[in-house]
Design an enzyme around this catalytic site. Structure first.
Site, PDB file in Angstrom:
ATOM      1  CB  THR A  82      -0.920   0.055   1.343  1.00  0.00           C
ATOM      2  OG1 THR A  82      -1.794  -1.351   1.246  1.00  0.00           O
ATOM      3  CG2 THR A  82      -1.840   1.191   1.170  1.00  0.00           C
ATOM      4  CE  LYS A 158      -4.945  -2.521   0.523  1.00  0.00           C
ATOM      5  NZ  LYS A 158      -3.537  -3.137   0.564  1.00  0.00           N
ATOM      6  CE  LYS A 226       1.832   1.341   5.237  1.00  0.00           C
ATOM      7  NZ  LYS A 226       1.491   0.464   4.092  1.00  0.00           N
TER       8      LYS A 226
END
Length: 290
Positions: A82, A158, A226
């Site tokens: 990702t 995503k 994150k």
């Protein structure tokens, strides 16, 4: 490890690369080959990058021991981490300059689906890249979404998924904290909500971790620090406000700052334990004094 094993079990010739010697030995014991540095993957024609963040992607591809400069022309890099869509686009350009193809192919499904070869892949890239990757995609995924013909689209999709996943986990933790503070039995909360309109996949999947008091990381708090930071960064690039994701990010950041960053992401509920003194279920061995 899960994806590498799934590919191996489906008859592909797989070389695993990991900084962990124990991981390399475990994969070798499964019948695969292993190497310690990405540069040693030079003989591979398809390289899957399944790491934690954009910095690790950069190191794997272009670092001192990076693989990009060692691959034969027309080899394919499948970038599965990702990362920000802007980074995925730049990676595509840099790999093309090296004569390499890229499939922007973030994955979803977790460790169990990785091992069984049942991941979802949100992919974008050229028709040639998709064609070249087909045997690998068939072996690793139950569902492959072909979202566009250039890197960046897969990572954009995503990011939408990660926004929802992070918000749903944070919301599930808050809901459980409220119920516990009101004196409801945590097991009853889970039973009722998992059969009611307030349910979500994340509630149903993560709350059992809270009920068992087991915060062994399947996906860690710091992963969502994150990922939700990437949502925030991308929103700023697009001048699009993301206030709900921002609230979830603050909760995960608080959990990380409190020392829970490497615990399961459901440990975000411990922020409420710290703030309001609610009593969370204990692991069975803790309850017994073990």
């Amino acid at each position: 490890m899960g994806t590498a094993t799934a590919l191996l079990q489906r008859g592909l010739n797989v070389t695993g690369c990991d900084i962990s010697q124990a991981a390399r030995e475990a994969f070798t014991a499964e019948g695969g080959k292993s190497v310690a540095t990405p540069a040693e993957l030079a003989d591979c024609h398809i390289v899957l990058v399944v790491v934690v963040n954009g910095g690790q992607v950069e190191q794997v591809l272009f670092g001192e021991q990076g693989v990009a400069g060692h691959l034969a022309p027309d080899s394919l890099v499948m970038q599965c981490a990702t990362v920000a869509p802007s980074q995925a686009k730049q990676l595509g350009k840099r790999l093309a300059a090296e004569g390499l193809m890229m499939l922007d192919a973030p994955i979803s499904g977790g460790a169990a689906k990785a091992k069984s070869g049942d991941l979802s892949v949100m992919a974008s890239g050229s028709p040639e890249a998709f064609s070249y990757a087909q045997p690998v995609l068939d072996a690793m995924a139950a569902k492959v979404y072909r979202l566009g013909d250039a890197p960046g689209v897969g990572s954009s999709m995503k990011l939408v998924n990660q926004l929802l996943a992070g918000v749903h986990i944070a919301t599930a933790a808050e809901a459980m904290a409220l119920g516990i503070r009101m004196g409801l039995d945590p097991e009853v909360i889970f039973d009722v909500i998992s059969h009611s309109a307030g349910n979500s996949w994340m509630f149903e999947n993560r709350v059992p971790h809270i009920l068992s008091g087991d915060y062994t990381p399947l996906s860690a708090v710091d992963i969502f620090v994150k990922d939700l930071n990437i949502v925030h960064q991308t929103g700023r690039e697009l001048a699009l406000t993301t206030p709900i994701a921002a609230s979830a990010l603050q909760l995960f950041t608080a959990a990380s700052g409190a020392g829970f960053g490497r615990e399961d992401d459901s440990a975000v509920i411990k922020v409420y334990q710290r703030l309001s003194g609610i009593t969370l279920p204990e692991a069975a061995n803790d309850a017994c004094g073990g």
